[in-house]
Design a protein around this motif. Structure first.
Motif, mmCIF file in Angstrom:
data_model
loop_
_atom_site.group_PDB
_atom_site.id
_atom_site.type_symbol
_atom_site.label_atom_id
_atom_site.label_comp_id
_atom_site.label_asym_id
_atom_site.label_seq_id
_atom_site.Cartn_x
_atom_site.Cartn_y
_atom_site.Cartn_z
ATOM 1 N N UNK A 47 0.828 -0.796 0.099
ATOM 2 C CA UNK A 47 -0.221 0.310 0.103
ATOM 3 C C UNK A 47 0.803 1.168 -0.110
ATOM 4 N N UNK A 48 2.125 1.372 0.918
ATOM 5 C CA UNK A 48 2.780 2.283 0.830
ATOM 6 C C UNK A 48 3.232 2.387 -0.524
ATOM 7 N N UNK A 49 3.414 1.098 -1.174
ATOM 8 C CA UNK A 49 4.441 1.933 -2.508
ATOM 9 C C UNK A 49 3.115 2.279 -3.825
ATOM 10 N N UNK A 50 1.997 1.748 -3.572
ATOM 11 C CA UNK A 50 1.062 2.435 -4.397
ATOM 12 C C UNK A 50 0.603 3.399 -4.055
ATOM 13 N N UNK A 102 -5.230 -4.342 7.853
ATOM 14 C CA UNK A 102 -5.049 -5.254 9.251
ATOM 15 C C UNK A 102 -5.565 -5.014 10.585
ATOM 16 N N UNK A 103 -5.060 -3.316 10.770
ATOM 17 C CA UNK A 103 -5.244 -2.751 12.321
ATOM 18 C C UNK A 103 -5.333 -1.219 12.251
ATOM 19 N N UNK A 104 -6.055 -1.266 12.860
ATOM 20 C CA UNK A 104 -6.082 0.325 13.647
ATOM 21 C C UNK A 104 -3.963 1.436 13.646
ATOM 22 N N UNK A 105 -3.426 -0.018 13.565
ATOM 23 C CA UNK A 105 -1.415 0.970 14.395
ATOM 24 C C UNK A 105 -1.659 0.791 12.626
ATOM 25 N N UNK A 106 -1.438 0.028 11.249
ATOM 26 C CA UNK A 106 -1.353 0.159 10.652
ATOM 27 C C UNK A 106 -1.951 1.348 9.779
ATOM 28 N N UNK A 107 -3.247 1.705 9.850
ATOM 29 C CA UNK A 107 -3.597 2.614 9.543
ATOM 30 C C UNK A 107 -3.210 4.320 10.213
ATOM 31 N N UNK A 108 -2.930 4.143 10.519
ATOM 32 C CA UNK A 108 -1.851 5.331 11.087
ATOM 33 C C UNK A 108 -0.851 5.235 10.042
ATOM 34 N N UNK A 109 -0.110 3.907 10.726
ATOM 35 C CA UNK A 109 1.173 4.132 9.500
ATOM 36 C C UNK A 109 0.386 4.320 8.251
ATOM 37 N N UNK A 110 0.038 3.718 7.227
ATOM 38 C CA UNK A 110 -0.129 3.907 5.616
ATOM 39 C C UNK A 110 -0.125 6.021 6.111
ATOM 40 N N UNK A 111 -1.562 6.221 6.444
ATOM 41 C CA UNK A 111 -1.907 7.581 6.817
ATOM 42 C C UNK A 111 -0.709 8.670 7.316
ATOM 43 N N UNK A 112 0.059 8.654 7.982
ATOM 44 C CA UNK A 112 0.936 9.177 8.216
ATOM 45 C C UNK A 112 2.594 8.916 7.109
ATOM 46 N N UNK A 113 2.159 8.117 6.146
ATOM 47 C CA UNK A 113 2.751 8.715 5.259
ATOM 48 C C UNK A 113 2.176 9.187 3.668
#
Lengths: 428, 428
Positions: free
Chosen positions: A11-14, A307-318
């Motif tokens: 997703x980060x690549x996308x 998968x998780x709320x943690x990943x949601x924030x990581x992606x959004x910070x990106x």
């Protein structure tokens, strides 16, 4: 709306693929020529370009105060009240941004400190036509006023039927010093270098088209500029408790700005993803700016399932979105998880347009991922700092060896001698 | 030294003539190509350019920590002590620059605030050869550390005899995360886009030659950059009580930096003007960097005689010098008269090089008149702000009419509908 169900890495690549940056060499050249002409010929060049580009023959560049007063009288009470409410809240919020100097006199014989000084004169660009947003005038001018800027010079393209009343009324409400009807790259050049009619400013703020943005970049250094704003963005973080209809409405509120606007939902609920996607299609149908919003949603909008709320924030910070809505239970708890965003909207009732207009925080925000290193427009953008020191002879003596050691290590003998000169007889 | 005895108006015009700004299209093109190549080919491109430009065949780009430790052990105790003293004072001063977020919960149902977040990763460019200044490493890296930046990535051109020990020692003392031996435009491109070896950063700081400065401008937007520093400047305000020998020494301390450096004295004493002019000639003779300082003094230095202290300040504010010395009786009283300057040195013992090294305030300062709108490098350059709001349903309801009025005035129907969606049934 496109729904991705990929890993965080994928997703980060996308996300990165959606980032665009373009420069147009042809525009660069045209703008350079306009800037040069305005610098050389002043008001004559401005009138020439306004006739050429906007088809308006200008006699005087400045809009008389009487016309501004008339415009202010002409707008509806509802609009006046709305602008006054916005003004009160913008002032209340931005006063919290005021910065103060400091002084430290803890060591004997040593005073060191910092002085905060407002910029003397600031230029505000206001686009013409349909993109004329009175709210933006308040958002740009009021922080400058609070900072203590002496003069705010507004420029806006002339219109065949005259500059919009709402724009002039907002200028009055915001306390703008003077309004000139000149637009495009020529207006930016006038603010940067000054003409007979238009005074030179220290900083230029405000949105504009590609010519305005390019001109701002070209005069940068001569004057300061605010960030060059890209298309609007909204990122929403939501779980299954969120209301799909409201999320869709919020996504569309940014999509209607620009065909290149970006509307993104990141969620851990496949069910919500499906619902929002359908709601967006449904609500699009009846939108007046459907044509614009549809392109933005199709080409640049997406929903990502994580998968998780943690990943949601990581992606959004990106992503580092301009506007970030957190539509999760007890949203305030996530404030520390947000690293990169321009402005954050917490909970169900903090719909993004609330922040565009009356909440108080600035709506001029970093776009295109620049929230990783940039801030909302603020009072701090209209001041600059100056450090100062005063040392006694004894205090300088204490530091003498360190100074001369460093100066000579760096091969700067005159630096060492300047300090030593204080100890070689004090006769004049 | 050239002495002017002109009116304030005339002097303001003369000052403007000394301002220079140049862009080199050939350099722009070369740099654009280098940046593009590094973006496409990563480390291979870096090694290619280091072989081509610096004549060094690199195996590994990163300098091992063991080599940095060895360099630290190898420098003299005097130098170590001087760097440690500078570090303590820089930290003490810059901690006063720390900014805090705020929150306002005065209105029922409304929370609004601002969060201050450090940048994640910062790049620091350090020039090679004779312009390698360990003091500059402290001045750039320490504010970033205080701001809370996670990683500071330093780049510096490879040297045939290895990177200077003083530079590596300063990197260790300043707490730099990693050092890579790569320089020029290629190093800036690596920091902006990342390569296999070098991680992408959010902001690039540090001085450099025309290639470095041009590359920084080109990657601006992708990452943040600090100001593009011009030649050093010193402006001195002095009356007949000042010591001509000391003033001359201070003027030369900046003149020795660069042939384009600017050294200016503004005074109300013709006698002092004559004395300083003679002292400058005299002291020049024995300076190791005479060749550089002489050109700067002849071509860009001058002394201006003004009628009054008020006019002296007016003219100096127009110059907006990087460094300003106030060598007048009871200098602190004039702090409010100073509008535009990077750093101010008050009184006889605040010789400019004191500020370059150990006083505490930053020595990375706005040049070329940009002190009219720019600040010294500071902790504030390594953080960014994010606003946030949370509203209750009732609070949003209160603002509903103002929001929809403004949205519809601006032709943004989807904005109005997004907020209205909160009041049209709350079922999912």
């Amino acid at each position: 709306m496109k729904i991705y169900n990929e890993s965080l890495t994928e997703m980060k690549k996308i996300v990165r693929r959606y980032t665009t940056q373009t420069t147009d060499l042809e525009v660069e050249k045209q703008v350079a020529q306009i800037v040069e002409n305005v610098r050389a010929k002043g008001d004559d060049a401005l009138k020439f370009y306004e006739s050429k580009f906007d088809g308006v023959e200008l006699d005087k560049l400045r809009i008389p105060d009487s016309q501004i007063e008339k415009a202010y009288q002409s707008i509806s009470t509802d609009l006046k009240n709305a602008l006054e409410l916005a003004k009160r809240n913008i002032i209340a919020y931005h006063e919290m941004e005021l910065q103060h100097g400091f002084v430290d006199a803890a060591q004997p014989g040593i005073i060191r400190g910092q002085k905060v000084t407002p910029l003397e004169r600031v230029g505000l660009y206001v686009p013409g036509g349909t993109a004329a947003y009175p709210s933006t005038i308040l958002m740009n001018a009021l922080p400058a006023k609070i900072a203590g800027v002496d003069e705010i010079i507004m420029v806006t393209p002339p219109q065949k039927d005259g500059v919009a009343a709402a724009v002039l009324a907002a200028a009055k409400i915001a306390g703008v010093t003077a309004v000139y009807q000149v637009g495009g790259a020529q207006a930016i050049a006038a603010l940067a270098y000054g003409t007979e009619a238009i005074p030179r400013v220290n900083k230029i703020v405000g949105p504009g088209n590609i010519f305005v943005a390019t001109a701002k970049k070209q005069v940068f250094g001569q004057v300061a500029i605010d960030m060059v704003a890209g298309p609007s963005e909204i990122g929403i973080l939501a779980d299954q408790t969120a209301n799909a209809r409201q999320l869709a409405a919020d996504l569309l509120s940014q999509a209607e700005h620009d065909k290149r606007a970006r509307a993104i939902l990141i969620t851990n609920s496949k069910e919500l993803a499906d619902k929002v996607s359908k709601e967006v299609e449904k609500q699009l149908i009846s939108l007046p700016r459907k044509e614009i919003a549809e392109v933005a949603i199709k080409e640049r909008g997406f929903i990502a399932i994580m998968d998780s709320i943690a990943d949601m924030f990581t992606l959004m910070n990106d992503v580092a979105p301009e506007h970030l809505e957190v539509q999760l239970t007890d949203p305030m708890q996530y404030l520390s998880s947000i690293r990169n965003a321009g402005s954050v909207f917490l909970g169900k009732y903090a719909s993004e347009p609330l922040g565009d207009y009356v909440a108080g925080p600035n709506h001029v925000l970093p776009t295109g991922g620049t929230a990783k290193f940039s801030s909302p427009l603020g009072v701090y953008d209209f001041v600059k700092k100056t450090s100062f020191i005063q040392f006694s002879k004894a205090a300088l003596k204490n530091d003498l060896k360190a100074i001369t050691t460093l100066a000579r290590t760096e091969g700067l003998e005159a630096h060492a001698r300047a300090v030593e000169s204080r100890f070689k007889g004090d006769e004049k």
